[in-house]
Each structure stands twice: as C-alpha cells, then as structure tokens.
Design a protein around this motif. Structure first.
Motif, PDB file in Angstrom:
ATOM      1  N   TYR B 110       0.832  -1.205   0.000  1.00  0.00           N
ATOM      2  CA  TYR B 110       0.000   0.000   0.000  1.00  0.00           C
ATOM      3  C   TYR B 110       0.870   1.261   0.000  1.00  0.00           C
ATOM      4  O   TYR B 110       1.854   1.342   0.740  1.00  0.00           O
ATOM      5  CB  TYR B 110      -0.900  -0.019   1.233  1.00  0.00           C
ATOM      6  CG  TYR B 110      -1.717   1.222   1.416  1.00  0.00           C
ATOM      7  CD1 TYR B 110      -2.860   1.421   0.650  1.00  0.00           C
ATOM      8  CD2 TYR B 110      -1.342   2.196   2.333  1.00  0.00           C
ATOM      9  CE1 TYR B 110      -3.616   2.564   0.802  1.00  0.00           C
ATOM     10  CE2 TYR B 110      -2.095   3.344   2.491  1.00  0.00           C
ATOM     11  CZ  TYR B 110      -3.236   3.523   1.724  1.00  0.00           C
ATOM     12  OH  TYR B 110      -3.980   4.655   1.879  1.00  0.00           O
ATOM     13  N   GLU B 112       0.809   5.323   0.773  1.00  0.00           N
ATOM     14  CA  GLU B 112      -0.007   6.310   1.474  1.00  0.00           C
ATOM     15  C   GLU B 112      -0.779   7.183   0.487  1.00  0.00           C
ATOM     16  O   GLU B 112      -0.197   7.686  -0.469  1.00  0.00           O
ATOM     17  CB  GLU B 112       0.918   7.178   2.341  1.00  0.00           C
ATOM     18  CG  GLU B 112       0.175   8.012   3.358  1.00  0.00           C
ATOM     19  CD  GLU B 112       1.151   8.759   4.270  1.00  0.00           C
ATOM     20  OE1 GLU B 112       1.737   8.118   5.137  1.00  0.00           O
ATOM     21  OE2 GLU B 112       1.292   9.982   4.082  1.00  0.00           O
ATOM     22  N   GLY B 113      -2.069   7.338   0.714  1.00  0.00           N
ATOM     23  CA  GLY B 113      -2.877   8.189  -0.144  1.00  0.00           C
ATOM     24  C   GLY B 113      -3.644   7.402  -1.201  1.00  0.00           C
ATOM     25  O   GLY B 113      -4.610   7.897  -1.761  1.00  0.00           O
ATOM     26  N   ASP B 114      -3.230   6.177  -1.492  1.00  0.00           N
ATOM     27  CA  ASP B 114      -3.978   5.346  -2.437  1.00  0.00           C
ATOM     28  C   ASP B 114      -5.350   5.036  -1.848  1.00  0.00           C
ATOM     29  O   ASP B 114      -5.479   4.862  -0.644  1.00  0.00           O
ATOM     30  CB  ASP B 114      -3.284   3.990  -2.652  1.00  0.00           C
ATOM     31  CG  ASP B 114      -2.071   4.114  -3.554  1.00  0.00           C
ATOM     32  OD1 ASP B 114      -1.823   5.240  -4.041  1.00  0.00           O
ATOM     33  OD2 ASP B 114      -1.379   3.105  -3.756  1.00  0.00           O
ATOM     34  N   TRP B 116      -8.032   2.517  -0.753  1.00  0.00           N
ATOM     35  CA  TRP B 116      -7.841   1.095  -0.472  1.00  0.00           C
ATOM     36  C   TRP B 116      -9.148   0.353  -0.430  1.00  0.00           C
ATOM     37  O   TRP B 116     -10.170   0.864   0.007  1.00  0.00           O
ATOM     38  CB  TRP B 116      -6.963   0.827   0.741  1.00  0.00           C
ATOM     39  CG  TRP B 116      -7.461   1.288   2.065  1.00  0.00           C
ATOM     40  CD1 TRP B 116      -7.486   2.564   2.518  1.00  0.00           C
ATOM     41  CD2 TRP B 116      -7.976   0.478   3.128  1.00  0.00           C
ATOM     42  NE1 TRP B 116      -7.975   2.612   3.791  1.00  0.00           N
ATOM     43  CE2 TRP B 116      -8.287   1.346   4.186  1.00  0.00           C
ATOM     44  CE3 TRP B 116      -8.206  -0.889   3.287  1.00  0.00           C
ATOM     45  CZ2 TRP B 116      -8.810   0.885   5.393  1.00  0.00           C
ATOM     46  CZ3 TRP B 116      -8.723  -1.334   4.485  1.00  0.00           C
ATOM     47  CH2 TRP B 116      -9.018  -0.443   5.516  1.00  0.00           C
ATOM     48  N   LYS B 156      -6.042  -1.637   8.909  1.00  0.00           N
ATOM     49  CA  LYS B 156      -5.656  -0.447   8.139  1.00  0.00           C
ATOM     50  C   LYS B 156      -4.280  -0.636   7.527  1.00  0.00           C
ATOM     51  O   LYS B 156      -3.357  -1.042   8.234  1.00  0.00           O
ATOM     52  CB  LYS B 156      -5.503   0.742   9.098  1.00  0.00           C
ATOM     53  CG  LYS B 156      -6.742   1.465   9.415  1.00  0.00           C
ATOM     54  CD  LYS B 156      -6.362   2.688  10.257  1.00  0.00           C
ATOM     55  CE  LYS B 156      -7.564   3.177  11.002  1.00  0.00           C
ATOM     56  NZ  LYS B 156      -7.284   3.536  12.373  1.00  0.00           N
ATOM     57  N   PRO B 157      -4.143  -0.306   6.275  1.00  0.00           N
ATOM     58  CA  PRO B 157      -2.783  -0.313   5.738  1.00  0.00           C
ATOM     59  C   PRO B 157      -1.991   0.884   6.288  1.00  0.00           C
ATOM     60  O   PRO B 157      -2.493   2.000   6.290  1.00  0.00           O
ATOM     61  CB  PRO B 157      -2.999  -0.171   4.233  1.00  0.00           C
ATOM     62  CG  PRO B 157      -4.352   0.442   4.067  1.00  0.00           C
ATOM     63  CD  PRO B 157      -5.155   0.075   5.274  1.00  0.00           C
ATOM     64  N   VAL B 158      -0.813   0.614   6.792  1.00  0.00           N
ATOM     65  CA  VAL B 158       0.088   1.733   7.154  1.00  0.00           C
ATOM     66  C   VAL B 158       1.466   1.426   6.596  1.00  0.00           C
ATOM     67  O   VAL B 158       1.826   0.277   6.456  1.00  0.00           O
ATOM     68  CB  VAL B 158       0.228   1.976   8.680  1.00  0.00           C
ATOM     69  CG1 VAL B 158      -1.021   2.560   9.278  1.00  0.00           C
ATOM     70  CG2 VAL B 158       0.646   0.720   9.424  1.00  0.00           C
TER      71      VAL B 158
END
Lengths: 276, 158
Positions: B110, B112-114, B116, B156-158
């Motif tokens: 992932y 950031e900002g994409d 999801w 959550k993707p981080v």
C-alpha cells in the motif's frame, strides 16, 4: 557545516546546548498531543453519532499514545519518569500551544456539556494538519530517536488528517447551518493558529542543530496545504492567522488548562507510586 | 532446531490479545530474538500502533509464555522503532488467520494516499464499502459487504 548526528540519549548528554533545545521541543510535542488527546476524549459518548464517537475517541487514543512516546523520549534524556511528566507538572511547565487547550464548548463533561462539535473537529483538523507538517520536518532530525518516531507517527497521522478532511467537506458542502458553523469554527481557530508554529525561546537553536526544519518552512508548507484544502471545498481563505495573548510555548496558559489538568491527573496525583 | 528457532516457534503461542486467531509472529511484531547467555533471552519487538493499549499485555504474555518453557530463565522485551511497523509485516499465515476471525487483511504494498479496498472476509466479494476508517481498535476500520450484507473489520494499511 556538517550536520551533527546524535544517535542515542546517552550521546545527547554530552552536548548541553543541543540537549536543552531538544528537550524544549520534546515538551512542545508531548504537551500538544497530550492536551489535544484529552480534549478529544471529552467527546466520549457525546459525539453526534456512533461512528463519529468511535473515530474521535480512536484518534484521541492515538494522540495520547503519541504524547506517551514523546514523554518517554524525555525520560530517556533524564527529565524524569514519563508518567510523572504528564501528570505531576503544574500548568506553567506545560509548553502546548493555546489552541489545543481551548475547551470544546460551554458546560462540563459531567454537568450539562454544551459542546461545539463544529469547533472541535475543525480545531483538531488544523492541529493534525500542522502535526503532519511538523512530523515531516522531523524526519531528517539530527536526533535519531526523534527521526525514527516521526517516521512511525506520520503513518498514523495520515488517518487523522483524512478524518478532518472528511468533516471539512461534510460541513462545507451540505446545509447552510453546517456552513455557518464551519465559518464560525474557522474564525475561532484562526485567532489561535499562528502560535502553533512557535518553537519557544530556543527555536533558533533547534534549526541550527538540525533537530527540526525551520519555523518559516513549516509555516509555509502548512499555509499552502490549508489554502488548497479550503479552496477545494469553495471556502474563502480566512486571512492571516493570528495568535492568542498568552505564550503557551513559554508556559503562559489560560485557566482552561488548569481545569483540564486537574481533571486528567486527579487519579494519578492521589497516589503517584501506584502501579498501573 | 537451535534454541532461537525454537523460541520463534514458542512465540506463535502468544496471540494478539485483541485478535485471538493471530500470533505476535504472524503480526510481524517480533523483530529479533537473541539468546544472550544460557537461559537468557532478549527480544526486540515492533509496536503496531504507538497508542495501542495492548502493548504491555503482549509484553507480559511473551514473558510468561517463554519463561514457562524448559531452559528459559529470563526474558527481556524491548519495543524498538528503528524500523517502523507496516501492515506488510503481517505474514501469509497471519493474513489467513485474520480472515478466519472475520477481519480483512490489509492490501499489500500500500502507498499512502492510495484508495484502499478490502475483500469481504466472509464471501470474498470485492464489493465492499468503507463505513468508518476508525474501528474498535487503532489498527482496524469498519467496512460493509454489499454482496453478503455483513459488516466486517479490516486492518488499516500503514
């Protein structure tokens, strides 16, 4: 000039001026997050709907967690126990900006809370936007543990900013009442906003030692991001931000901070030696 | 099997207190295991979300589990941040075990900002909608599957 790199708290002990500046900044970071986290937690059970309640409390938990990390960095630098730093200092030792100590509205959490959700989400949004820019300015910090923390925390900060943007949009693009409340909240936030960028009496040292990028750069990045955001939801730019008369970064606060600290630390102060 | 490999295997018994189907190894929270001297173990762990209130509990569980094993006398746990925890650290077994518990694993790689998207952990439908980015714990969001009509959670993707 080659940038000095300090890898550990122990190394920092050998550079008194560097350490003093670093400690002053860590208190600002810790106290801003601690107090804004408290203001967020005051919405528990009171937010306009369940999803909003869950989100706001979750973010408040993150803010408090971020504060705990910064207090831990202070503990590592010999400033005292992290929990004591959070709970046993008097208001005049706090270095948070005034914006984060402003109450959520009239009334009290227990007795008749007449809180202003519009102000609360917008205040928190601009704090989070600022914090995102501040963390970015710390990623290349000459103090390695702080650079690592900034890298870690900014991944979480992204979600806080996203939350704020959602509310900004919801308020700007729906009913007239929402727009009016947003307008009023922006006016209120703008009265305190410019103080966020202050870094206290050792601000110049912080930049000189490469602990954080300069105030001007941070302010410039923030303003351009904030302008872009408001334009995207057809809101007018509220103009140059101003500052409160108290200087939070130097320990001058409103009586609202006293009330908040009494509340936050009531239990801890009864028995600081208790094991949690 | 050497002692360190055995310790990694024992650590699979320590589950995430908020997701009992997933171990701390599955979650990618264990960075390294050293046996410093006979019976003494030093563990470096990576916190998932900084404000996660489960960290102390996890530390205690790790110590209790390892100290109950033959030959382990003393365990030290240090939470380190020299590399940040990312959701890509969850291993394949962890991704499967999350689904078993009704939690969608995070998207891989992932950025950031994409935007999801998460597949429904119950029926695997991609037709899901985000209900709340913030869920019952800092690391989870709440989504809804428009195919099987179930609400579910996602990491959550981080």
């Amino acid at each position: 000039m080659n940038k000095m790199m300090i890898q550990t708290a122990k190394d920092a002990q050998g550079h008194a001026d560097f350490k003093d500046a670093l400690v002053s900044l860590l208190f600002q970071l810790a106290d801003d997050n601690f107090i804004v986290g408290y203001r967020g937690s005051e919405w528990l059970g009171l937010a306009p709907h369940l999803e909003a309640d869950v989100a706001f409390c979750s973010i408040a938990q993150d803010h408090t967690g971020h504060a705990a990390l910064f207090y831990q960095l202070l503990e590592d630098l010999g400033q005292g126990k992290a929990d004591d730093l959070a709970h046993l200092r008097e208001a005049q030792a706090f270095k948070n900006a005034i914006l984060v100590e402003r109450p959520n509205g009239k009334g009290d959490y227990i007795v008749n809370p007449q809180y202003d959700w519009g102000y609360a989400v917008i205040r928190q949004y601009y704090f989070d936007l600022f914090e995102m820019v501040r963390l970015q300015a710390l990623k290349q910090s000459s103090y390695e543990p702080l650079a690592q923390a900034a890298e870690k925390l900014s991944r979480e900060k992204y979600y806080h900013v996203l939350h704020g943007q959602t509310w900004l949009k919801q308020m700007a693009l729906t009913t007239d009442e929402a727009k009016q409340r947003l307008h009023k909240a922006l006016q209120q936030v703008w009265q305190d906003l410019d103080e966020l960028f202050d870094m206290g009496p050792l601000g110049e040292d912080l930049t000189k030692y490469g602990i954080i990028e300069s105030r001007d750069l941070i302010r410039q990045r923030f303003i351009s991001k904030a302008k872009e955001d408001l334009a995207s939801v057809n809101m007018n730019w509220p103009g140059e931000p101003s500052r409160p008369k108290e200087k939070g970064r130097e320990g001058e606060h409103t009586s609202d901070l006293d009330t908040a600290l009494e509340n936050i630390s009531e239990v801890y102060r009864q028995d600081p030696a208790a094991n949690w | 099997m050497n002692v360190e490999q055995e310790i990694w295997r024992w650590l699979e018994e320590v589950k995430d207190p908020e997701i009992p189907s997933v171990s701390v190894v599955d979650m990618g929270m264990v960075k390294s295991v050293y046996v410093t001297e006979v019976g003494r173990v030093q563990l470096d762990m990576i916190p998932t979300f900084v404000g996660c209130p489960a960290l102390n509990l996890i530390e205690k569980e790790v110590k209790n589990t390892l100290q109950s094993k033959p030959g382990i006398k003393d365990v030290t746990v240090t939470f380190v941040m020299d590399i940040p925890w990312t959701s890509d650290r969850i291993n394949e077994q962890g991704r499967q075990n999350l689904k078993k518990y009704g939690i969608a694993p995070p998207p891989k790689d992932y950025q950031e900002g994409d935007p999801w998207v998460a597949e429904c952990p119950y029926c695997s439908s991609p037709k899901t909608v985000m209900e709340n980015v913030f869920g019952p714990t800092a690391c989870r969001s709440i989504l809804y599957c428009t195919t099987c009509k179930n609400p579910f959670e996602a990491i959550k993707p981080v």
